[in-house]
Structures are given as structure tokens and as C-alpha cells.
Design an enzyme around this catalytic site. Structure first.
Site, mmCIF file in Angstrom:
data_model
loop_
_atom_site.group_PDB
_atom_site.id
_atom_site.type_symbol
_atom_site.label_atom_id
_atom_site.label_comp_id
_atom_site.label_asym_id
_atom_site.label_seq_id
_atom_site.Cartn_x
_atom_site.Cartn_y
_atom_site.Cartn_z
ATOM 1 N N LYS A 195 0.854 -1.202 0.000
ATOM 2 C CA LYS A 195 0.000 0.000 0.000
ATOM 3 C C LYS A 195 0.884 1.245 0.000
ATOM 4 O O LYS A 195 1.832 1.335 0.783
ATOM 5 C CB LYS A 195 -0.904 0.024 1.227
ATOM 6 C CG LYS A 195 -2.098 -0.892 1.090
ATOM 7 C CD LYS A 195 -2.972 -0.856 2.332
ATOM 8 C CE LYS A 195 -4.037 -1.929 2.273
ATOM 9 N NZ LYS A 195 -5.140 -1.614 1.366
ATOM 10 N N LYS A 204 7.089 1.374 3.443
ATOM 11 C CA LYS A 204 7.017 2.343 4.542
ATOM 12 C C LYS A 204 5.726 2.276 5.363
ATOM 13 O O LYS A 204 5.721 2.654 6.536
ATOM 14 C CB LYS A 204 7.179 3.753 3.976
ATOM 15 C CG LYS A 204 8.575 4.027 3.427
ATOM 16 C CD LYS A 204 9.559 4.343 4.537
ATOM 17 C CE LYS A 204 10.883 4.858 3.984
ATOM 18 N NZ LYS A 204 11.819 5.206 5.076
ATOM 19 N N THR A 221 5.712 14.582 9.856
ATOM 20 C CA THR A 221 6.988 13.979 9.475
ATOM 21 C C THR A 221 7.610 14.772 8.345
ATOM 22 O O THR A 221 6.955 15.599 7.711
ATOM 23 C CB THR A 221 6.837 12.495 9.081
ATOM 24 O OG1 THR A 221 8.136 11.893 9.091
ATOM 25 C CG2 THR A 221 6.224 12.339 7.697
ATOM 26 N N ASN A 240 8.221 8.401 0.255
ATOM 27 C CA ASN A 240 7.487 7.174 0.554
ATOM 28 C C ASN A 240 7.024 7.120 2.007
ATOM 29 O O ASN A 240 5.895 6.686 2.278
ATOM 30 C CB ASN A 240 8.326 5.946 0.218
ATOM 31 C CG ASN A 240 8.351 5.661 -1.275
ATOM 32 O OD1 ASN A 240 7.410 6.004 -1.992
ATOM 33 N ND2 ASN A 240 9.418 5.044 -1.743
ATOM 34 N N TYR A 256 -3.503 10.511 -0.322
ATOM 35 C CA TYR A 256 -3.871 9.947 0.974
ATOM 36 C C TYR A 256 -4.289 11.016 1.980
ATOM 37 O O TYR A 256 -4.469 10.725 3.161
ATOM 38 C CB TYR A 256 -2.722 9.097 1.525
ATOM 39 C CG TYR A 256 -2.422 7.894 0.656
ATOM 40 C CD1 TYR A 256 -3.451 7.036 0.236
ATOM 41 C CD2 TYR A 256 -1.135 7.601 0.245
ATOM 42 C CE1 TYR A 256 -3.188 5.944 -0.557
ATOM 43 C CE2 TYR A 256 -0.871 6.504 -0.553
ATOM 44 C CZ TYR A 256 -1.897 5.680 -0.954
ATOM 45 O OH TYR A 256 -1.637 4.591 -1.743
ATOM 46 N N GLY A 297 18.565 5.478 6.031
ATOM 47 C CA GLY A 297 18.642 5.801 7.453
ATOM 48 C C GLY A 297 18.788 4.549 8.310
ATOM 49 O O GLY A 297 19.172 4.615 9.470
ATOM 50 N N GLY A 300 16.292 2.156 8.970
ATOM 51 C CA GLY A 300 15.099 1.606 9.613
ATOM 52 C C GLY A 300 14.708 0.254 9.017
ATOM 53 O O GLY A 300 14.437 -0.703 9.750
ATOM 54 N N ASP A 329 27.345 6.681 3.067
ATOM 55 C CA ASP A 329 27.644 6.945 4.477
ATOM 56 C C ASP A 329 27.638 5.677 5.327
ATOM 57 O O ASP A 329 28.447 5.531 6.241
ATOM 58 C CB ASP A 329 26.632 7.946 5.053
ATOM 59 C CG ASP A 329 25.217 7.420 4.952
ATOM 60 O OD1 ASP A 329 24.708 7.311 3.816
ATOM 61 O OD2 ASP A 329 24.621 7.078 5.994
ATOM 62 N N SER A 374 12.141 -2.584 -2.511
ATOM 63 C CA SER A 374 11.512 -1.847 -1.422
ATOM 64 C C SER A 374 10.422 -0.877 -1.845
ATOM 65 O O SER A 374 9.583 -0.509 -1.040
ATOM 66 C CB SER A 374 12.582 -1.114 -0.615
ATOM 67 O OG SER A 374 13.364 -0.313 -1.476
ATOM 68 N N ASN A 406 7.688 3.570 -6.625
ATOM 69 C CA ASN A 406 7.185 4.890 -7.006
ATOM 70 C C ASN A 406 8.181 5.629 -7.887
ATOM 71 O O ASN A 406 8.968 6.446 -7.423
ATOM 72 C CB ASN A 406 6.847 5.687 -5.752
ATOM 73 C CG ASN A 406 5.666 5.074 -5.020
ATOM 74 O OD1 ASN A 406 4.673 4.704 -5.647
ATOM 75 N ND2 ASN A 406 5.775 4.926 -3.724
#
Lengths: 333, 333
Positions: free
Chosen positions: A58, A63, A85, A90, A125, A190, A192, A220, A318, A321
Site C-alpha cells: 500500500k 514504509k 513527518t 514514501n 492519501y 537511514g 530503519g 555513508d 523496497s 514509485n
């Protein structure tokens, strides 16, 4: 020795318990995405590949797993003031969707250079778009201001226990759908996604190998792992617009201790992987989503010890889009 | 009355027994393709949609189901001389792949105007390409010549019991994956796919509705059904390169008696459906594969009796072999 001790005593931001709780919490709001296989791609890779298609999730990316876990973990009183946020896209769309499902407002700070289709998703959304400059500093400043004005709760894109736990649910599904896999390759930004995926997968099967895939123009994480501390970059330069963030204090320990290796790939390799996904798998994968396949096909991987030890590889696609124009133009660079 | 009697006494080319046999025979050679759903597309359509993604099938289209059933039904002696077919592409690739899996030669007659990616698929699977002119006449003449020279068995693209039975296995999967559907929308060309799908679906659930989706520029099936006899067209003009064939004597009775209605759509509608598949579902669908969604979104369908009676609609996305350039250019017409 020091590192090993560190690893054994380390408490990470999430664990199999919080990830299983997340799975129950988010089940009504997410898709259980299919795993696709392709003999043609196995032949090209020289390994058996299992593609976990989060591009069909979705909102078009994984995410929503973390976002819905975070949004539905809030107490009613907290939730009523809404969530805020900042994100290149995403995570923003996912927070918008999760907030809509819970019936609360979502304030989304978006950098001006975000891809059009991702901004459209936020609007579709029902998220309220607030523009910022492209820098992380500007994004954070604007988000803090919104937070002060509205009382909304900040849903960080990755440095958050609930987010990491939600993303980890991918491993619970993947290891059920393709139980024989010995290696999982995961895009890293990042951290997550890879933190959740790693903590869940290694809890279920300690011998499983987790490899991060990272763009060379935003390496990084590779530099951090090499130096043993979080490294940030003055700037990033990659087509993978979703992979430009740096590790946070909750994700870094997992990357440092539990992620087995980080494979960096350049934009040409990422574009070739997108092309293979489109032409052979028939799946629209965005640049950030294709980086795992790019890593598996890279010379760097073929020359590593992991190559010999891997036979069944799970690859997390992942997100999907990608503006078709961007895809088409990237194929003609 | 005449038509009803006809229907009740009619023996069709395939039945649930031959379709279940096909399912067992081809299981080792095909993918069980996933069914995707999308809240966004449900909202656009005003119905609950279930997309059976045959674009993820081996060879990028449903055709391997029938082709592998036909190729693996041959006696060893027959098979040894190989197989021959003429096709605009997806059936050709499927016969090549099935022949490769059985270890026999495949001679593929391809019209000169076939899409590049479909010809590439034939070559990738080891089929021997023999060019013909674009007309059906030229294709058939060249195929007959190859047949005479090699002794190869002709595998017709649709007018064949084994082909129809193989394609029908889609319904067995779909009705298991989405048991509540009341309507199935299927692209129609020569009628092999829709015959198999209809015979299987109505055997499992006699009240299920089957609607054919057909391009206006190749609307021979709609004309045939309206006139009660097989109509062919002097020429066809549609972007849907896989839907230019006409009904055969084995497929026509199923279309005449059991297919509930035929919805025609123009190329603009087909292109819009492809765009929605790409942008929302994240799936590459070729023009012929998108015609079912185009039909469901059409005014013609919304004004029909079937609209009110349908609530859960299965749509067969029959194939995904579309050159990205064609997709991009079609979006900018």
C-alpha cells in the site's frame, strides 16, 4: 574481541517480540506482498533469487509497515492532534495513509526536489503538504515548527522503535514464503528497514546473512561500518532519491553489529537493475528499490566471500514509485 | 429457445476434467501467479477488483499454460520432430520455452511487425525464428511449409483442446485465491484464453459472469456474438498487438453460448488502463493485457446490467511484454 562483547551485550531498538506485536497491529492495514521468482534472472545472477515485492505494498513501498505501526501505537489523546513527518516521499505517503486510516491529521514536510509521483501519493492519501528546502536541516526545522504549532507527534522516518519494528515484519513474511533463503539483500538509507529486517531474520535464523545495498553517491553507511562510527556526508549524489538519509543512533548499532556487509553500487548499476525488473519481472521498481538487485549483480559481490556462501538470496524490492518519464530517460542516459 | 437447446446439448472443446488434467501436467513448468488488489483502483472503478497477474507468468504471459500442456501431451515419437507455430509473440515464446523444457526443437513463424521484446523472448528461449509477412495467410503458409519440411507438430495458438485446457487453469487458481468473485473479465482474441477460463469458472460456479474485453479496432468477437456466427475482419487497427486474431471453430461455441457479454474499448482507454497498472499497481502490462481493466472502467460497462450485478471482479492481466519505449510514447500521444 571488543566488538564481539559489545554485540553480545547490546540491546537494540527492536526485537522479535516488538516485531511480532507490530505484525499483529498492522495486519489490517497492509498487504502481504508476494515473492516473485524468475529463471531468467536466476541465470543472469548465477544464484536463486526471491524478490520480496514491497513495490506492491500500500502506497507503493514498505514504509506503511512502520508508519501504521507507529500511528496505531499512539494513545488516543496523543493521536488526536495528528502526526508530522519530513520525508522525500514514501514515508510521507505512508504516514498520510496511516493517519487517514486512523482518522487523524497528517502534516507532511516535503523537500522541494521530491519526485512528483511521491508528492501525488501524499496528496492522494490526504496528507497536508508543507514545503521545505532540500537540506535535512531545513526539513527538520520546518517539521519542528509544525510540531510546535499543532501539537502533532513527530513520526521519524527511521530512528524510532515502532518504525523499525514495523519494517521488520517483512522478514517474518519472507522467511515463511521462501524458507530456504540463506541471504537477504536490503537497501540501506537511514537504516530503519535493514534494522527491522535484520533483527527479525537473525532471531528466526541466526545463520542468515544480511547484506546492505547502498548507492556509491550516498555511501555513508559503508563508510560508517568501515570506520566503526556514524559518518555523515556533506552532500549526496545518486538517482536513488530514497537512499540519501544517514544512519541514526538507533539504527547504527544494528548495522555495526549485525549487518554482515555493505555493497555499494553506482547509478549505472542501479538503472540496469531497474531495467531488468521492468523487462523481465514486469515490475515497476524505483531506483532506491532496485539497489538490492544491483548489488547482487555487482562485481563487488561476486568477488566477496559471501558470494560463495550464498545460494538462495532474498532481495527486497523496497518500492515502486518511479515516474515513467524518469525511468525512460534513465535508460537513455 | 433454439439457442438454449443448442447450449445444453453442445459439447465444448475442453471441460473441467481436461482442465484439471492440464493443471497437474503443467504444474512443474509454470508459476502460480499472485492476485494483487489496490484500494486506489477499487475507488476508481467503484468495484472490488482482483488482478490475476499473468504478466508475472513464465515468458511474461499466460501462454505458457496452454503451450506446456500441448507440448507435454505429445507422445515421445511425435515430440522428437519438434513443434511449430505462428504467433505475434507471446504464444511463440511460450512454445519455445515449453519445447526447451522438453528438449525438442521449436520452429517459430513470426510476422515482421511483431514487437521487439516478444521476438527477443522467442530467441531467449531457444526458438528458431522464421519470418513471415504480417497477414494471417502468410503466417499460415510459412508454418505449413516448415511443418512439411521438418515433420514438426503444429501447436495452434488457440484452436486446440490442449491449449484451451491449459489456459483454463487460470480460473482454478483465481477462484481459489479470490473465492468471492462474481465476475471475471478476460481479453479476447482467438478465444483460447476466454474459452478455458469460462469453461473452468462456470464448472466451479455456474452463476459466475464472464465478460470478454476486446479492442474496438479488432472487434470480430463482438460482431460475431451479435450476429450469431463467426465474423472476420478485412483488417484490424489497435495498439493491442496480441488481440488481432479471429475466433476459431473450437472457441466460437464457448463465446457464443457461455460468455455473457463482450465489452469493446478503444486504444485511448487501453492506454489509460496500462498507465493505471504501471502507476498504481506497479505492474508492467502490455496493451493486450490491460484491455480487461479498460473494459471495467468503460462507460459501456457502467451502463450495462452487469454493472449492477457485479461487486467483486477478477481481471486477468494477461501479459506484460511491452517495450518501455512503446509505453512511454503511448502515454504522450
Amino acid at each position: 574481541m571488543e566488538r564481539k562483547d559489545n554485540k553480545e551485550n547490546q540491546i537494540y531498538a527492536a526485537d522479535i517480540v516488538s516485531i511480532r506485536e507490530a505484525q499483529l497491529r498492522i495486519a489490517p492495514y497492509i498487504h502481504r506482498t508476494p515473492v516473485l521468482t524468475s529463471t531468467s534472472l536466476d541465470f543472469i545472477a548465477g544464484k536463486q533469487l526471491f524478490f520480496k515485492c514491497e513495490c506492491f505494498q500500500k502506497g507503493g513501498a514498505f514504509k506503511i509497515r512502520g508508519a501504521s505501526n507507529a500511528v496505531f501505537s499512539l494513545e488516543d489523546g496523543q493521536a488526536a492532534k495528528g502526526v508530522v513527518t519530513h520525508s522525500s516521499g514514501n514515508h510521507a505517503a505512508a504516514v498520510s495513509l496511516a493517519a487517514k486510516l486512523r482518522g487523524i491529521p497528517a502534516y507532511i514536510v516535503i523537500p522541494k526536489n521530491a519526485p512528483k509521483c511521491k508528492v501525488e501519493n501524499v496528496k492522494r492519501y490526504g496528507g497536508q503538504v508543507i514545503w521545505s528546502e532540500a537540506t535535512i536541516q531545513s526539513r527538520e526545522t520546518v517539521a519542528r515548527k509544525v510540531q510546535q504549532e499543532t501539537g502533532a507527534v513527530l513520526i521519524h522516518p527511521f530512528n524510532d522503535k515502532n518504525i523499525i519494528s514495523g519494517q521488520g515484519t517483512i522478514s517474518l513474511e519472507l522467511l515463511e514464503q521462501a524458507p530456504g533463503i540463506d541471504t537477504i539483500v536490503v537497501p540501506i538509507s537511514g537504516g530503519g528497514l535493514i534494522s527491522g529486517v535484520t533483527l527479525a531474520a537473525k532471531a528466526l535464523n541466526p545463520s542468515i546473512r544480511v547484506l546492505a545495498a547502498e548507492p556509491k553517491g550516498a555511501d555513508d553507511a559503508a563508510r560508517s561500518k568501515a570506520e566503526g562510527r556514524i559518518i555523515t556526508l556533506p552532500e549526496t549524489d545518486t538517482i536513488a532519491d530514497g537512499l540519501r538519509a544517514f544512519l541514526g543512533e538507533l539504527t547504527w548499532p544494528v548495522v555495526r553489529d549485525l549487518v554482515d556487509d555493505i555493497i555499494t553500487v553506482d547509478d549505472v548499476e542501479i538503472i540496469e537493475a531497474m531495467r531488468l525488473c521492468y523487462e523481465i519481472l514486469k515490475v515497476a521498481v524505483e531506483p532506491s528499490g532496485a539497489v538490492g538487485l544491483a548489488a547482487v549483480l555487482s562485481q563487488r559481490f561476486k568477488q566477496s566471500a559471501a558470494w560463495n556462501e550464498s545460494s538462495k538470496i532474498g532481495i527486497i524490492l523496497s518500492g515502486g514509485n518511479v515516474d515513467l518519464g524518469v525511468l525512460w530517460e534513465s535508460f537513455h542516459r
